[in-house]
Scaffold this motif. Structure first.
Motif, PDB file in Angstrom:
ATOM      1  N   GLY A   6     -10.719  -1.804 -22.333  1.00  0.00           N
ATOM      2  CA  GLY A   6     -10.913  -0.362 -22.330  1.00  0.00           C
ATOM      3  C   GLY A   6     -10.600   0.307 -21.007  1.00  0.00           C
ATOM      4  O   GLY A   6     -10.171   1.458 -20.969  1.00  0.00           O
ATOM      5  N   THR A   7     -10.784  -0.412 -19.899  1.00  0.00           N
ATOM      6  CA  THR A   7     -10.716   0.272 -18.606  1.00  0.00           C
ATOM      7  C   THR A   7      -9.583  -0.182 -17.691  1.00  0.00           C
ATOM      8  O   THR A   7      -9.172   0.587 -16.825  1.00  0.00           O
ATOM      9  N   PHE A   8      -9.053  -1.415 -17.849  1.00  0.00           N
ATOM     10  CA  PHE A   8      -8.151  -1.909 -16.804  1.00  0.00           C
ATOM     11  C   PHE A   8      -6.757  -1.288 -16.831  1.00  0.00           C
ATOM     12  O   PHE A   8      -6.047  -1.341 -15.828  1.00  0.00           O
ATOM     13  N   GLY A   9      -6.365  -0.690 -17.976  1.00  0.00           N
ATOM     14  CA  GLY A   9      -5.142   0.101 -17.948  1.00  0.00           C
ATOM     15  C   GLY A   9      -5.247   1.193 -16.895  1.00  0.00           C
ATOM     16  O   GLY A   9      -4.357   1.351 -16.055  1.00  0.00           O
ATOM     17  N   GLY A  10      -6.375   1.912 -16.913  1.00  0.00           N
ATOM     18  CA  GLY A  10      -6.591   2.978 -15.943  1.00  0.00           C
ATOM     19  C   GLY A  10      -6.721   2.451 -14.523  1.00  0.00           C
ATOM     20  O   GLY A  10      -6.257   3.076 -13.565  1.00  0.00           O
ATOM     21  N   VAL A  11      -7.364   1.262 -14.374  1.00  0.00           N
ATOM     22  CA  VAL A  11      -7.512   0.674 -13.039  1.00  0.00           C
ATOM     23  C   VAL A  11      -6.134   0.346 -12.451  1.00  0.00           C
ATOM     24  O   VAL A  11      -5.837   0.708 -11.308  1.00  0.00           O
ATOM     25  N   ILE A  12      -5.268  -0.301 -13.237  1.00  0.00           N
ATOM     26  CA  ILE A  12      -3.933  -0.642 -12.743  1.00  0.00           C
ATOM     27  C   ILE A  12      -3.147   0.645 -12.466  1.00  0.00           C
ATOM     28  O   ILE A  12      -2.437   0.740 -11.467  1.00  0.00           O
ATOM     29  N   ASN A  72      -1.745   4.357  -5.916  1.00  0.00           N
ATOM     30  CA  ASN A  72      -2.255   4.244  -4.550  1.00  0.00           C
ATOM     31  C   ASN A  72      -3.586   4.943  -4.351  1.00  0.00           C
ATOM     32  O   ASN A  72      -3.830   5.548  -3.308  1.00  0.00           O
ATOM     33  N   ARG A  73      -4.475   4.867  -5.363  1.00  0.00           N
ATOM     34  CA  ARG A  73      -5.819   5.390  -5.209  1.00  0.00           C
ATOM     35  C   ARG A  73      -6.820   4.257  -5.417  1.00  0.00           C
ATOM     36  O   ARG A  73      -6.547   3.303  -6.166  1.00  0.00           O
ATOM     37  N   VAL A  74      -7.993   4.369  -4.765  1.00  0.00           N
ATOM     38  CA  VAL A  74      -9.069   3.450  -5.101  1.00  0.00           C
ATOM     39  C   VAL A  74      -9.457   3.766  -6.540  1.00  0.00           C
ATOM     40  O   VAL A  74      -9.704   4.928  -6.868  1.00  0.00           O
ATOM     41  N   PRO A  75      -9.463   2.753  -7.446  1.00  0.00           N
ATOM     42  CA  PRO A  75      -9.757   3.044  -8.846  1.00  0.00           C
ATOM     43  C   PRO A  75     -11.042   3.849  -8.990  1.00  0.00           C
ATOM     44  O   PRO A  75     -12.081   3.475  -8.440  1.00  0.00           O
ATOM     45  N   VAL A 105      -6.029  -5.111  -2.489  1.00  0.00           N
ATOM     46  CA  VAL A 105      -5.144  -4.129  -3.120  1.00  0.00           C
ATOM     47  C   VAL A 105      -5.967  -3.119  -3.917  1.00  0.00           C
ATOM     48  O   VAL A 105      -5.739  -1.907  -3.844  1.00  0.00           O
ATOM     49  N   VAL A 106      -6.965  -3.622  -4.662  1.00  0.00           N
ATOM     50  CA  VAL A 106      -7.816  -2.740  -5.470  1.00  0.00           C
ATOM     51  C   VAL A 106      -8.601  -1.785  -4.562  1.00  0.00           C
ATOM     52  O   VAL A 106      -8.848  -0.637  -4.925  1.00  0.00           O
ATOM     53  N   CYS A 107      -8.987  -2.257  -3.383  1.00  0.00           N
ATOM     54  CA  CYS A 107      -9.710  -1.401  -2.441  1.00  0.00           C
ATOM     55  C   CYS A 107      -8.747  -0.561  -1.599  1.00  0.00           C
ATOM     56  O   CYS A 107      -9.161   0.053  -0.615  1.00  0.00           O
ATOM     57  N   ASN A 108      -7.464  -0.578  -1.968  1.00  0.00           N
ATOM     58  CA  ASN A 108      -6.467   0.295  -1.336  1.00  0.00           C
ATOM     59  C   ASN A 108      -6.231  -0.042   0.139  1.00  0.00           C
ATOM     60  O   ASN A 108      -6.042   0.843   0.958  1.00  0.00           O
ATOM     61  N   ARG A 109      -6.255  -1.336   0.487  1.00  0.00           N
ATOM     62  CA  ARG A 109      -5.919  -1.762   1.837  1.00  0.00           C
ATOM     63  C   ARG A 109      -4.703  -2.678   1.794  1.00  0.00           C
ATOM     64  O   ARG A 109      -4.474  -3.374   0.793  1.00  0.00           O
ATOM     65  N   VAL A 110      -3.901  -2.688   2.861  1.00  0.00           N
ATOM     66  CA  VAL A 110      -2.877  -3.713   2.977  1.00  0.00           C
ATOM     67  C   VAL A 110      -3.613  -5.045   3.114  1.00  0.00           C
ATOM     68  O   VAL A 110      -4.508  -5.167   3.952  1.00  0.00           O
ATOM     69  N   PRO A 111      -3.320  -6.036   2.250  1.00  0.00           N
ATOM     70  CA  PRO A 111      -4.064  -7.296   2.296  1.00  0.00           C
ATOM     71  C   PRO A 111      -4.104  -7.863   3.718  1.00  0.00           C
ATOM     72  O   PRO A 111      -3.054  -7.995   4.364  1.00  0.00           O
ATOM     73  N   SER A 112      -5.304  -8.169   4.183  1.00  0.00           N
ATOM     74  CA  SER A 112      -5.449  -8.692   5.539  1.00  0.00           C
ATOM     75  C   SER A 112      -4.707 -10.008   5.689  1.00  0.00           C
ATOM     76  O   SER A 112      -4.326 -10.405   6.778  1.00  0.00           O
ATOM     77  N   LEU A 113      -4.449 -10.676   4.564  1.00  0.00           N
ATOM     78  CA  LEU A 113      -3.742 -11.954   4.591  1.00  0.00           C
ATOM     79  C   LEU A 113      -2.356 -11.820   5.204  1.00  0.00           C
ATOM     80  O   LEU A 113      -1.861 -12.738   5.852  1.00  0.00           O
ATOM     81  N   PHE A 114      -1.703 -10.656   4.969  1.00  0.00           N
ATOM     82  CA  PHE A 114      -0.295 -10.517   5.319  1.00  0.00           C
ATOM     83  C   PHE A 114      -0.088  -9.980   6.731  1.00  0.00           C
ATOM     84  O   PHE A 114       0.982 -10.137   7.297  1.00  0.00           O
ATOM     85  N   ASN A 172       0.815  -1.215   0.000  1.00  0.00           N
ATOM     86  CA  ASN A 172       0.000   0.000   0.000  1.00  0.00           C
ATOM     87  C   ASN A 172       0.855   1.273   0.000  1.00  0.00           C
ATOM     88  O   ASN A 172       0.510   2.252   0.646  1.00  0.00           O
ATOM     89  N   ARG A 173       1.972   1.252  -0.727  1.00  0.00           N
ATOM     90  CA  ARG A 173       2.763   2.469  -0.905  1.00  0.00           C
ATOM     91  C   ARG A 173       2.835   2.812  -2.392  1.00  0.00           C
ATOM     92  O   ARG A 173       2.773   1.923  -3.249  1.00  0.00           O
ATOM     93  N   VAL A 174       2.982   4.099  -2.716  1.00  0.00           N
ATOM     94  CA  VAL A 174       3.299   4.457  -4.090  1.00  0.00           C
ATOM     95  C   VAL A 174       4.687   3.900  -4.372  1.00  0.00           C
ATOM     96  O   VAL A 174       5.611   4.126  -3.588  1.00  0.00           O
TER      97      VAL A 174
END
Lengths: 229, 229, 229
Positions: free
Chosen positions: B149-155, B161-164, C158-167, A161-163
């Motif tokens: 179309g969208t997952f480039g922006g999501v990644i 470090n933003r919520v997509p 990761v997509v929800c911008n949290r440190v994975p609870s797994l780790f 969770n870091r840039v």
């Protein structure tokens, strides 16, 4: 923990190294790169107060992330850590040992700077070489050098969770890998034997990385200035 | 920076476009999509105060992320940016030019809204078409339109470090790509020639995206209400 | 929303289940795992105030993320959710239904703990079995059990911008999958029939996960102590 199967793997590990169709130099380079970057990931995990699973997982991700992207993108199967099945076992063993250490002394962090630079140099040159063998252009091969050398750390940063430190204005890192890969291609063009050019390119990356850290060489941050606000 | 090899690539770039087995329309659409989404990624990187490596990397990730997932998921090799080896070179050149611009004027951001919508439309319809050719069902193909179309922006968002922004309640984006893909399939079923249906579907996605932004059409946020707390 | 094509899929869904070359037990296990982890992802999305696209996307990512990594890493094509094309349709339908529910009652969250544990157990044992069939070592196969069972949730976090609870130091999760996979291999070595060992291994993972949650069994956090600061 099922230790017995791990012990049984040892002869297979030795056989796997001996019978490797890969030249010994690349094999040794990859081996050191796996360990150096795995340990770097485990240090990162401990900085984020993770438990054993986190230490192993982040170590695994940093050690194999870049090479896995390389193998997937170039359609090389089995993946290098599935083919060399002792790699994950070694990372697992290091994670166990690492979890038993109660505190990380300061000199270890300094030692890790060197091993991280070594991992960058070795992975990058191995990655660029492999891409070239598959038949990509030089520009793409240099990018594969960068991806192999740096994206394990990028994914590790994202998971923590870091840039990614790679992208912010930090001492040269990806740049060393990119220039070092071109250096290898240049020496190829001049007819320099790989037995010489390979260690030279790795050495350039390692030294330029360490020098960047020491003298704080970095690119300037690009501002996003909006005169309308 | 090794400029000379880049210059030597130019005739190969021209040859690669000319000799493409891909129909010219798709080729041109992909070309514009790469540039539009690459520039969008670089703007994102500058908003996060990154350096040149960050600007290039995020530009690269946004430009090729969605298509790379599509190619990996559908087992298409070589990946489109390895096959069309001039794409990464072009993104690199744009990143260099972009890094020399000291400040981003306000009108550029407005222009980018259009080019981002264009990238969405083109990538989505190309992605859906390719999935269909590989033999997936229509539902899966529409999903590949959305992913491309969208997952480039999501990644890119995840790396920064933003919520997509795709997932939060924002003006319609993925929805345009999904509906536009189905529109193309519907026109296929009606026997409309691709030379007509392709630009129509792209146009629908671009216009519906811009209209969603202008009129602030969005889905409502789903609350997580817990009466026990 | 184009509902008509969805309805037309139903006979294909039935045919796809009936004609599956996969043994029925694995098929059923995977089916339940998809639904359980998809719903878990949608709950996560609602906790982050996402809209319908977010709920569907995160549900999709959690449901298929681990298995997609497994298939990509083992070079199995088509991916399991492209081959079983009804899976994404089912997740889509659940997301629609889930979006119509105005509030999530407290008992649902408790029920989800069970279904999440079920997803972990089923996906892990299916993943480990598939890796073994492809010919990996037992250690790698156990890792594939863990990857298949847990990485959907990791990518969702990761997509929800949290440190994975797994780790982080949380009740045992990946450990259950790892030990459960080895349990299956052990029973294989003892000649136990899969019709018996498969449900036993799944049961072990589910029960050990629920027990870890109930009794708060967890590994200790590893500190990063730096005596120099």
């Amino acid at each position: 923990m099922p230790w017995y199967p791990l012990v049984r793997l040892i002869p297979r590990v030795v056989a796997s190294i001996a019978a490797s169709e890969f030249p010994l130099m690349y094999q040794l380079a990859e081996w050191i790169a796996v360990m150096a970057s795995g340990i770097y990931g485990m240090l990162l995990a401990r900085q984020h107060q993770m438990d054993f699973i986190g230490v192993f997982s982040v170590g695994f991700i940093v050690a194999f992330g870049g090479g896995t992207l390389r193998d997937l993108f170039l359609n090389r199967h089995p993946l290098f850590w599935i083919q060399h099945e002792h790699y994950p076992v070694v990372v697992f063993a290091i994670a166990v040992a690492f979890s038993l250490v109660p505190r990380i002394p300061r000199w270890a962090e300094r030692a890790l700077t060197v091993s991280d630079a070594l991992g960058l140099g070795l992975y990058s040159v191995v990655g660029a070489t492999i891409a070239l063998e598959v038949g990509t252009s030089h520009f793409i091969a240099a990018m594969f050098g960068v991806i192999t050398g740096t994206f394990g750390g990028v994914i590790g940063d994202v998971v923590c969770n870091r840039v990614p430190s790679l992208f912010t204005s930090a001492p040269f890192f990806a740049t060393c890998a990119f220039v070092g890969s071109w250096l290898l291609f240049l020496m190829d063009a001049w007819g320099v034997d790989r037995a010489l050019s390979f260690p030279l390119a790795v050495g350039f990356i390692v030294l330029s990385r360490l020098a960047s850290l020491h003298f704080d060489w970095r690119m300037r941050t690009l501002e996003f200035e909006d005169p309308g606000e």
